[in-house]
Design a protein around this motif. Structure first.
Motif, PDB file in Angstrom:
ATOM      1  N   ARG A   1       0.828  -0.964  -0.028  1.00 15.79           N
ATOM      2  CA  ARG A   1       0.130   0.172  -0.062  1.00 15.79           C
ATOM      3  C   ARG A   1       0.961   1.204  -0.087  1.00 15.79           C
ATOM      4  NH1 ARG A   1      -3.295  -1.222   4.382  1.00 15.79           N
ATOM      5  NH2 ARG A   1      -4.464  -2.932   3.162  1.00 15.79           N
ATOM      6  N   GLU A   2       1.646   1.112   0.654  1.00 16.58           N
ATOM      7  CA  GLU A   2       2.810   2.540   0.692  1.00 16.58           C
ATOM      8  C   GLU A   2       3.704   2.459  -0.557  1.00 16.58           C
ATOM      9  OE1 GLU A   2       4.730   5.689   2.294  1.00 16.58           O
ATOM     10  OE2 GLU A   2       2.998   4.709   3.415  1.00 16.58           O
ATOM     11  N   ASN A   3       3.985   1.692  -1.196  1.00 11.19           N
ATOM     12  CA  ASN A   3       4.901   1.700  -2.335  1.00 11.19           C
ATOM     13  C   ASN A   3       3.759   2.177  -3.199  1.00 11.19           C
ATOM     14  OD1 ASN A   3       6.954   0.352  -1.292  1.00 11.19           O
ATOM     15  ND2 ASN A   3       6.453  -1.332  -2.091  1.00 11.19           N
ATOM     16  N   ALA A   4       2.334   1.741  -3.480  1.00 10.10           N
ATOM     17  CA  ALA A   4       1.576   2.385  -4.561  1.00 10.10           C
ATOM     18  C   ALA A   4       1.136   3.650  -4.039  1.00 10.10           C
ATOM     19  CB  ALA A   4       0.048   1.340  -4.112  1.00 10.10           C
ATOM     20  N   ARG A   5       1.133   4.128  -2.871  1.00  9.22           N
ATOM     21  CA  ARG A   5       0.826   5.694  -2.582  1.00  9.22           C
ATOM     22  C   ARG A   5       2.419   6.337  -3.339  1.00  9.22           C
ATOM     23  NH1 ARG A   5      -0.803   4.168   3.065  1.00  9.22           N
ATOM     24  NH2 ARG A   5      -3.190   3.998   2.886  1.00  9.22           N
ATOM     25  N   GLN A   6       3.254   5.750  -2.858  1.00  7.62           N
ATOM     26  CA  GLN A   6       4.663   6.580  -3.227  1.00  7.62           C
ATOM     27  C   GLN A   6       4.881   6.660  -4.875  1.00  7.62           C
ATOM     28  OE1 GLN A   6       8.295   5.254  -1.256  1.00  7.62           O
ATOM     29  NE2 GLN A   6       9.405   6.678  -2.309  1.00  7.62           N
ATOM     30  N   ARG A   7       4.064   5.656  -5.693  1.00  5.18           N
ATOM     31  CA  ARG A   7       4.232   5.484  -7.097  1.00  5.18           C
ATOM     32  C   ARG A   7       3.369   6.601  -7.619  1.00  5.18           C
ATOM     33  NH1 ARG A   7       4.133   0.512  -7.261  1.00  5.18           N
ATOM     34  NH2 ARG A   7       1.725   0.201  -7.251  1.00  5.18           N
TER      35      ARG A   7
END
Length: 93
Positions: free
Chosen positions: A62-68
């Protein structure tokens, strides 16, 4: 001299002794029960670790998707993946 005061053997003492031996069970059964409980404890611990790692992985994704998304927004680009998937789905239909 026997505890009952004479040389006579009290049959109730023999019966009680036999019952105590039976109720204690064999040492092998007790070891098997302990081993089974140990295996169940290890299994529960493994399931708990798996659940924790799974939750941790979900949070990381979820954090990686937000950062992307943030990176794409800062670059002024738009993520075309959802639209591309929708078009492909419609073409396949």
């Amino acid at each position: 001299m026997p505890p009952n005061g004479g040389g006579n053997i009290d049959s109730s003492d023999e019966f009680n002794t036999a019952n105590r031996v039976r109720s204690a069970g064999s040492p092998q059964i007790n070891r098997n029960t302990i081993e089974l409980q140990r295996i169940q404890l290890v299994e529960a611990e493994t399931q708990l670790k798996y659940a924790f790692l799974n939750k941790q992985n979900e949070q990381q994704e979820r954090e990686n998707a937000r950062q992307r998304e943030t990176t794409l927004a800062q670059a002024g680009k738009r993520d075309i993946t959802p639209a591309l998937l929708a078009y492909l789905l419609m073409l396949g239909y």
